[in-house]
Motif scaffolding. Structure first.
Motif, PDB file in Angstrom:
ATOM      1  N   GLN A 140      -2.124  -2.857  -0.964  1.00 47.42           N
ATOM      2  CA  GLN A 140      -0.821  -2.467  -0.447  1.00 47.42           C
ATOM      3  C   GLN A 140       0.196  -3.596  -0.544  1.00 47.42           C
ATOM      4  N   ARG A 154       7.375  -3.130  -5.421  1.00 48.22           N
ATOM      5  CA  ARG A 154       8.436  -2.174  -5.132  1.00 48.22           C
ATOM      6  C   ARG A 154       9.708  -2.881  -4.655  1.00 48.22           C
ATOM      7  N   SER A 197      15.297  -0.410   3.833  1.00 43.82           N
ATOM      8  CA  SER A 197      16.504  -0.149   3.054  1.00 43.82           C
ATOM      9  C   SER A 197      17.690   0.222   3.944  1.00 43.82           C
ATOM     10  N   ALA A 247       9.532   0.532   1.631  1.00 47.88           N
ATOM     11  CA  ALA A 247      10.812   0.354   0.952  1.00 47.88           C
ATOM     12  C   ALA A 247      11.914   1.155   1.640  1.00 47.88           C
ATOM     13  N   PHE A 248      11.581   2.356   2.096  1.00 49.28           N
ATOM     14  CA  PHE A 248      12.570   3.141   2.826  1.00 49.28           C
ATOM     15  C   PHE A 248      12.946   2.462   4.141  1.00 49.28           C
ATOM     16  N   ILE A 274       3.749  -3.506  -2.359  1.00 52.05           N
ATOM     17  CA  ILE A 274       5.008  -3.710  -1.631  1.00 52.05           C
ATOM     18  C   ILE A 274       5.858  -4.760  -2.328  1.00 52.05           C
ATOM     19  N   ALA A 325       0.996   2.353  -3.852  1.00 54.17           N
ATOM     20  CA  ALA A 325       2.408   2.586  -4.145  1.00 54.17           C
ATOM     21  C   ALA A 325       3.033   3.558  -3.143  1.00 54.17           C
ATOM     22  N   GLU A 326       2.237   4.509  -2.638  1.00 56.63           N
ATOM     23  CA  GLU A 326       2.778   5.457  -1.657  1.00 56.63           C
ATOM     24  C   GLU A 326       3.079   4.772  -0.328  1.00 56.63           C
ATOM     25  N   ASP A 368      13.403  -3.115  -6.345  1.00 58.17           N
ATOM     26  CA  ASP A 368      14.592  -2.685  -5.603  1.00 58.17           C
ATOM     27  C   ASP A 368      15.643  -3.779  -5.477  1.00 58.17           C
ATOM     28  N   ALA A 404       3.874   1.549  -0.205  1.00 61.67           N
ATOM     29  CA  ALA A 404       5.027   0.716  -0.555  1.00 61.67           C
ATOM     30  C   ALA A 404       6.319   1.518  -0.527  1.00 61.67           C
ATOM     31  N   ASP A 405       6.267   2.769  -0.943  1.00 61.49           N
ATOM     32  CA  ASP A 405       7.460   3.620  -0.900  1.00 61.49           C
ATOM     33  C   ASP A 405       7.960   3.781   0.537  1.00 61.49           C
ATOM     34  N   ALA A 406       7.031   3.953   1.472  1.00 56.12           N
ATOM     35  CA  ALA A 406       7.408   4.109   2.878  1.00 56.12           C
ATOM     36  C   ALA A 406       8.036   2.829   3.414  1.00 56.12           C
TER      37      ALA A 406
END
Length: 239
Positions: free
Chosen positions: A16, A23, A217, A213-214, A20, A206-207, A27, A209-211
């Protein structure tokens, strides 16, 4: 100095944490990536160039935390984001648990994030749009057998997240947590992954990391004290 956001990510060498870092770098973040697995960390961050610093970071060490925060500020001019991702998974039946095993889980999974928050506090307070994300676990939502040390340490991290969110809100620092379910990372051995996959697919790094990243942000600028469960419905299936 760059005006890009700057993140400090722990447990960044693989799984993870590495996802992260990837990602956030994609970004537009500058990243200080920390881990005790220094050789793996240098390998996983080798292709990022000057935008990512790899540092030895034992999250139970106040001195190494201070060095990591100083590196972020000295190199990039600021620190806007802290991702407390480092953790250890320790399983034992209560009858077999030891004081050392129990305490070791707490030191990495809860004391570590506390030390990181304290070390980064001045830099985050000085930054605009600062945020902290702690990696909790579905073990901090529902109990699992043989997880007394791990589960209780993640429950404690859940409480630390809430307490920190309340205290730091007046300073403009958002504090949130992700609660991953079973994820295909080196933390879970092949046998455990196969057993868990029999009840539904495992998540990917990656899933998670997406959380994260949100939550770090600008799209989450009105979100603090949130608990984002990312588990494919795992806790809904527990009787």
């Amino acid at each position: 100095m760059s005006t890009a956001p700057v993140a400090l990510v722990t447990g960044a060498a693989r799984g993870q944490g590495a996802a992260i870092v990837a990602r956030l770098h994609a970004d537009g973040f500058q990243v200080v990536a920390g881990d005790v697995r220094v050789d793996e960390l240098r390998t996983s961050t080798a292709d990022y160039g000057d935008g990512v610093i790899a540092m030895a970071l034992d999250v139970t060490s106040e001195e190494q935390w201070a060095a990591a925060v100083a590196a972020a500020v000295d190199r990039f001019g600021t620190l806007t984001t802290l991702v407390n991702n480092a953790g250890v998974l320790h399983r034992a039946a209560l009858a077999d648990e030891t004081a050392a095993g129990f305490e070791g889980s707490w030191r990495v999974n809860c004391l570590g994030p506390f030390l990181g928050i304290r070390a980064a506090l001045a830099a985050l307070t000085a930054a605009d749009g600062a945020s902290i994300v702690n990696t909790c676990s579905t073990s901090a939502v529902r109990p699992f057998p043989h997880h007394a040390a791990y589960g209780s340490s993640k429950w404690a991290l859940r409480g630390l997240t809430q307490a920190t969110a309340v205290e730091l809100a007046p300073s403009g620092i958002r504090v949130n947590a992700v609660f991953p379910g079973p994820v295909a990372t080196p933390m879970l051995d092949d046998r455990t992954q196969d057993r868990l996959a029999a009840h539904g697919r495992l998540g990917t790094p990656a899933e998670i990391a997406d959380a994260v990243a949100f939550l770090v942000s600008a799209q989450a600028s009105f979100v603090t004290g949130a608990e984002l469960v990312v588990d494919g419905g795992q806790i809904l299936k527990i009787g």
